[in-house]
Write a protein that holds these residues in place. Structure first.
Motif, PDB file in Angstrom:
ATOM      1  N   ALA A  18      34.554  37.427  52.409  1.00  0.00           N
ATOM      2  CA  ALA A  18      33.402  37.164  53.275  1.00  0.00           C
ATOM      3  C   ALA A  18      32.118  37.013  52.477  1.00  0.00           C
ATOM      4  CB  ALA A  18      33.248  38.286  54.293  1.00  0.00           C
ATOM      5  N   THR A  19      32.109  37.536  51.237  1.00  0.00           N
ATOM      6  CA  THR A  19      30.862  37.518  50.457  1.00  0.00           C
ATOM      7  C   THR A  19      31.037  36.799  49.124  1.00  0.00           C
ATOM      8  OG1 THR A  19      31.391  39.646  49.423  1.00  0.00           O
ATOM      9  CG2 THR A  19      30.092  39.713  51.446  1.00  0.00           C
ATOM     10  N   VAL A  20      29.951  36.206  48.665  1.00  0.00           N
ATOM     11  CA  VAL A  20      29.937  35.517  47.372  1.00  0.00           C
ATOM     12  C   VAL A  20      30.165  36.524  46.250  1.00  0.00           C
ATOM     13  CG1 VAL A  20      28.503  34.170  45.775  1.00  0.00           C
ATOM     14  CG2 VAL A  20      28.431  33.676  48.218  1.00  0.00           C
ATOM     15  N   ALA A  21      29.618  37.753  46.423  1.00  0.00           N
ATOM     16  CA  ALA A  21      29.736  38.787  45.378  1.00  0.00           C
ATOM     17  C   ALA A  21      31.201  39.075  45.055  1.00  0.00           C
ATOM     18  CB  ALA A  21      29.032  40.060  45.829  1.00  0.00           C
ATOM     19  N   LEU A  22      32.040  39.189  46.084  1.00  0.00           N
ATOM     20  CA  LEU A  22      33.456  39.475  45.844  1.00  0.00           C
ATOM     21  C   LEU A  22      34.166  38.263  45.236  1.00  0.00           C
ATOM     22  CD1 LEU A  22      35.839  41.373  45.948  1.00  0.00           C
ATOM     23  CD2 LEU A  22      36.151  40.836  48.355  1.00  0.00           C
ATOM     24  N   GLN A  23      33.799  37.069  45.658  1.00  0.00           N
ATOM     25  CA  GLN A  23      34.370  35.851  45.065  1.00  0.00           C
ATOM     26  C   GLN A  23      34.085  35.809  43.569  1.00  0.00           C
ATOM     27  OE1 GLN A  23      32.734  32.504  47.262  1.00  0.00           O
ATOM     28  NE2 GLN A  23      34.681  32.193  48.277  1.00  0.00           N
ATOM     29  N   GLU A  24      32.832  36.100  43.223  1.00  0.00           N
ATOM     30  CA  GLU A  24      32.429  36.077  41.809  1.00  0.00           C
ATOM     31  C   GLU A  24      33.189  37.135  41.012  1.00  0.00           C
ATOM     32  OE1 GLU A  24      28.190  36.462  42.059  1.00  0.00           O
ATOM     33  OE2 GLU A  24      27.883  34.304  42.322  1.00  0.00           O
ATOM     34  N   GLN A  25      33.356  38.315  41.609  1.00  0.00           N
ATOM     35  CA  GLN A  25      34.092  39.385  40.924  1.00  0.00           C
ATOM     36  C   GLN A  25      35.537  38.957  40.648  1.00  0.00           C
ATOM     37  OE1 GLN A  25      34.122  43.382  42.795  1.00  0.00           O
ATOM     38  NE2 GLN A  25      36.238  43.527  42.095  1.00  0.00           N
ATOM     39  N   LEU A  26      36.158  38.304  41.627  1.00  0.00           N
ATOM     40  CA  LEU A  26      37.553  37.864  41.474  1.00  0.00           C
ATOM     41  C   LEU A  26      37.683  36.768  40.419  1.00  0.00           C
ATOM     42  CD1 LEU A  26      38.518  37.813  45.253  1.00  0.00           C
ATOM     43  CD2 LEU A  26      39.756  39.104  43.511  1.00  0.00           C
ATOM     44  N   LEU A  77      40.631  38.178  38.095  1.00  0.00           N
ATOM     45  CA  LEU A  77      41.733  37.230  37.837  1.00  0.00           C
ATOM     46  C   LEU A  77      41.847  36.842  36.359  1.00  0.00           C
ATOM     47  CD1 LEU A  77      41.474  35.076  41.093  1.00  0.00           C
ATOM     48  CD2 LEU A  77      43.341  36.618  40.471  1.00  0.00           C
ATOM     49  N   PRO A  78      40.716  36.598  35.635  1.00  0.00           N
ATOM     50  CA  PRO A  78      40.848  36.316  34.202  1.00  0.00           C
ATOM     51  C   PRO A  78      41.495  37.480  33.439  1.00  0.00           C
ATOM     52  CG  PRO A  78      38.656  35.719  34.961  1.00  0.00           C
ATOM     53  CD  PRO A  78      39.326  36.435  36.093  1.00  0.00           C
ATOM     54  N   PHE A  79      41.117  38.717  33.806  1.00  0.00           N
ATOM     55  CA  PHE A  79      41.689  39.900  33.144  1.00  0.00           C
ATOM     56  C   PHE A  79      43.193  39.982  33.417  1.00  0.00           C
ATOM     57  CE2 PHE A  79      42.844  44.338  32.697  1.00  0.00           C
ATOM     58  CZ  PHE A  79      42.196  44.691  31.511  1.00  0.00           C
ATOM     59  N   LEU A  80      43.561  39.748  34.666  1.00  0.00           N
ATOM     60  CA  LEU A  80      44.970  39.796  35.068  1.00  0.00           C
ATOM     61  C   LEU A  80      45.781  38.736  34.323  1.00  0.00           C
ATOM     62  CD1 LEU A  80      46.443  41.529  37.263  1.00  0.00           C
ATOM     63  CD2 LEU A  80      46.327  39.537  38.739  1.00  0.00           C
ATOM     64  N   LYS A  81      45.220  37.543  34.260  1.00  0.00           N
ATOM     65  CA  LYS A  81      45.921  36.432  33.595  1.00  0.00           C
ATOM     66  C   LYS A  81      46.120  36.725  32.102  1.00  0.00           C
ATOM     67  CE  LYS A  81      45.847  31.490  32.790  1.00  0.00           C
ATOM     68  NZ  LYS A  81      45.230  30.191  33.015  1.00  0.00           N
ATOM     69  N   GLU A  82      45.106  37.332  31.490  1.00  0.00           N
ATOM     70  CA  GLU A  82      45.161  37.582  30.041  1.00  0.00           C
ATOM     71  C   GLU A  82      46.094  38.743  29.690  1.00  0.00           C
ATOM     72  OE1 GLU A  82      42.175  38.583  26.286  1.00  0.00           O
ATOM     73  OE2 GLU A  82      41.317  38.158  28.255  1.00  0.00           O
TER      74      GLU A  82
END
Length: 712
Positions: free
Chosen positions: A86-94, A99-104
């Motif tokens: 619902a928020t831009v803040a959470l989108q930016e966090q993901l 997601l980059p941390f998870l992928k790496e």
């Protein structure tokens, strides 16, 4: 079923994350959630309803849990994952962090991308034309004109945007442009679905189409609730991946019912509609001439005829409402008659809500006629529109001649879609077994005395079930606040789920030590929060409570009360206070953190919007004061219609709607204080209704287990 291989892959990913994350503590709540999400989506609980609803308290690490519970399964089964927020803040966090941390580090091979609505992207072709036009040259496209001519500074911005887009230093979305763009400029150059078409060669390199290509390759899409609803409304799979091939993760799911309701509503202005309808037939004729084909003559003629009939019918509606204006609208600020008249503030336009959604028979008859004519007009214009596109593709019509007309037709198509939607809702006979539509009129005094007609469903559970739950491969709904009064019932009803349909429900407590780290003080107040003297009592007693901590957030239920208290404390107690509305949210947070870092007392005053999504960990917040229980008066016609419907069924709207809603808001507000395991502080509640009213105990018992202090 989850195979052993998949279980092992998830365990391995979690272990790898732990080894690469500093200060990582394996949390049993998190591992439990990962397992429950994976089992639900794999169909272990129900093969038909792979849906789980989770309320996970702050600090449970729910974003890592839903990613690890979903992505490995999606990769193994060749499904997409859509994470909606619902928020831009959470989108930016993901997108920037999780997601980059998870992928790496998790050993999972996947691609992800942030997906935005079309209107967030610039249209390369339009920008080129805008630069040419604003430079004083003849536009390369006939008919391109600015609604509001850009000034010299805006012309420089347009040129900079054009250069950056061509040299690749800007990706072409409004969010990544370095400065704030004026809305009237952006509207001229943004992508739109009717003229920025990939099959027109000039648009094949538009940023929007490039972004969609990236989306096709990605395994995980990060979106917002509005884009999710936009796709579902088109049938699903038109913007995003198809529901049948998608696992949806709906974070901040408590916003979903309202976003769905907003998407399902429609409104039109009467005089404004009559104005654009007069241009519709002419546009159809122009398109038919450009197509130069016999097949275009019939839809153009039919469009012209239907337009004339539409204009006559719309004029009847306008005459009817103007003739009954004294029935529908107050002539002055006299006492409102029943609940038909609603004023949200003295300056608001006047609103008339049709009781129980029932409109006068004459208006209903016209609604049926207008709905039919709108539908037919939409069909004729679509035929002409598609015919013109084919004519361009076949090389029979030059692109530069067709594009302005396609843009104009696109604008009119959107208007016709809204017109059809509104009159369909007015023509519909409500089912006696379900909630009626909310239907209302609004007198727009600011715009040449036009009238706004609106309609909205009261309940949207059926809509979500129809568009999403019954179609999707699986779904995870989560938030820190989904239950109301310790029950999922209210939320379940709002989103169209049941407790006997195979859906799963889990509530996971936060790992925080609420008992020892936070104290909930119920202040001794002389006045009820609704009493006239309450504000003066807050002014008198607040300084004492502000001394309880060095970093304070004070939440108010109204701007009026907040500003009055701030003014009095600045004058009488010489307190330095940052007040919402005087500075931007970002400026307030930055200044607050700076004061805290310099060991100075810092005080923020805010309203309801500061009780959600505000993250002030550690020493940035140790003193939270809630002046009033966050009850909201049903001021919107939809909320009023909902309360009316509950009453008609013999229920109590206050206990059925207001108290559960307040419970969720109070939990959210209290959630501002402890943001990690080491945080400590005090919450003070200045509203005595939690001890004097029957519902007060229910509200307190729905909060985390803070140690409670009742002032004597």
């Amino acid at each position: 079923m989850l195979s052993d291989k998949l279980k092992q892959a998830i365990r391995q990913a979690y272990k790898a994350i732990g080894e690469n994350l500093t200060h990582f503590n394996p949390r049993k709540q998190q591992t439990f959630l990962i397992a429950e999400i994976a089992k639900t989506l794999a169909g272990e609980y129900s093969k038909d309803r792979k849906i789980i609803t989770i309320e996970a308290g702050t600090g449970t690490g729910k974003s890592l849990a839903y990613c690890l519970g979903t992505i490995p399964l999606a990769l193994a089964r060749n499904k997409k994952v859509c994470i909606s927020t619902a928020t831009v803040a959470l989108q930016e966090q993901l997108v920037d962090k999780d997601l980059p941390f998870l992928k790496e580090h998790a050993g999972l091979n996947f691609d992800f991308t942030l997906v935005k609505g079309r209107q967030r992207y610039v249209c390369r072709q339009k920008l080129t034309q805008a630069v040419t036009t604003s430079s004083g040259n003849e536009p390369t496209q006939v008919g391109f004109t600015f609604a509001e001519k850009p000034d010299a500074k805006e012309v420089r911005t347009l040129n900079a945007m054009h250069k950056a887009l061509l040299d690749g230093s800007w990706l072409g979305d409004i969010d990544s442009w370095k400065t704030q763009l004026p809305q009237h400029i952006w509207q001229q150059v943004q992508s739109d679905k009717h003229s920025c078409l990939k099959n027109l060669s000039e648009h094949s390199h538009c940023p929007f189409h490039k972004a969609r290509e990236t989306m096709d390759q990605a395994h995980v899409l990060v979106i917002n609730h509005s884009l999710l609803l936009a796709d579902l409304e088109l049938g699903g799979g038109r913007i995003l991946s198809s529901p049948e091939d998608t696992f949806y993760i709906i974070d901040e799911a408590h916003h979903l019912p309202k976003v769905t309701r907003d998407f399902s509503s429609a409104s039109i202005t009467l005089k404004g509609t009559i104005e654009w309808l007069t241009k519709l037939g002419e546009t159809g004729d122009k398109m038919a001439k450009l197509i130069k084909s016999q097949s275009a003559i019939s839809p153009a003629l039919k469009l012209g005829d239907d337009c004339q009939e539409l204009l006559l019918e719309m004029q009847k509606v306008l005459n009817f409402i103007e003739a009954n204006a004294n029935v529908y609208f107050q002539a002055d600020d006299s006492l409102s008659q029943g609940n038909k008249f609603t004023k949200k503030s003295p300056h608001d336009e006047q609103v008339y809500r049709f009781e129980n959604g029932i409109i006068p028979p004459t208006l209903k008859n016209w609604a049926e006629d207008i709905q039919s004519l709108s539908k037919k007009s939409l069909s004729h214009l679509n035929k002409l529109y598609n015919g013109l596109i084919e004519s361009v593709k076949d090389g029979d019509t030059q692109t530069y001649l067709a594009e302005p007309l396609l843009g104009e037709a696109g604008f009119l198509l959107q208007r016709l879609e809204s017109l059809t939607a509104l009159w369909t809702m007015y023509a519909k006979t409500d089912n006696e077994k379900s909630a009626p539509m909310a239907r209302w009129l609004e007198k727009l005094t600011s715009k040449r005395h036009d009238y706004l007609l609106s309609a909205s469903p009261i309940e949207v559970g059926f809509t979500l079930d129809n568009m999403l739950w019954s179609k999707c491969e699986g779904a995870v709904l989560c938030s820190a606040t989904l239950r109301a009064l310790n029950s999922f019932d209210h939320f379940r009803f709002q989103v169209g789920l049941r407790n006997d349909d195979g859906s799963q429900y889990q509530q996971v407590d936060s790992p925080f030590d609420y008992q020892n780290n936070a104290q909930l003080v119920i202040a001794k107040m002389d006045n009820e929060a609704s009493a006239a003297d309450f504000t003066d009592e807050v002014i008198t007693k607040l300084p004492k409570y502000l001394d309880q901590g060095s970093a304070s957030l004070v939440l108010f239920s109204s701007y009026w009360q907040m500003n009055k208290v701030a003014q009095a404390l600045r004058e009488n107690s010489k307190l330095e206070i940052m007040v919402q509305g005087e500075l931007s949210r970002q400026q307030i947070i930055e200044q607050h953190k700076k004061r805290c870092d310099n060991h100075k007392q810092s005080i923020i005053f805010g309203t309801q919007s500061f009780s959600e999504g505000l993250d002030l960990p550690g020493d940035y917040l140790n003193n939270l004061i809630i002046t009033k229980l966050p009850f909201s008066v049903p001021t919107s016609p939809v909320e009023q219609a909902q309360a009316e419907y509950v009453t008609a069924k013999g229920g109590n709207p206050f206990m059925t709607l207001s108290v559960p809603d307040t419970s969720k808001k109070l939990v959210q507000a209290c959630g501002r204080l402890l943001r990690n395991e080491r945080d400590k502080g005090v919450i003070t509640l200045l509203d005595k209704r939690v001890v004097t009213k029957r519902y007060g105990k229910q509200l307190l018992d729905s909060l985390p287990p803070f140690s409670r202090v009742y002032e004597k």
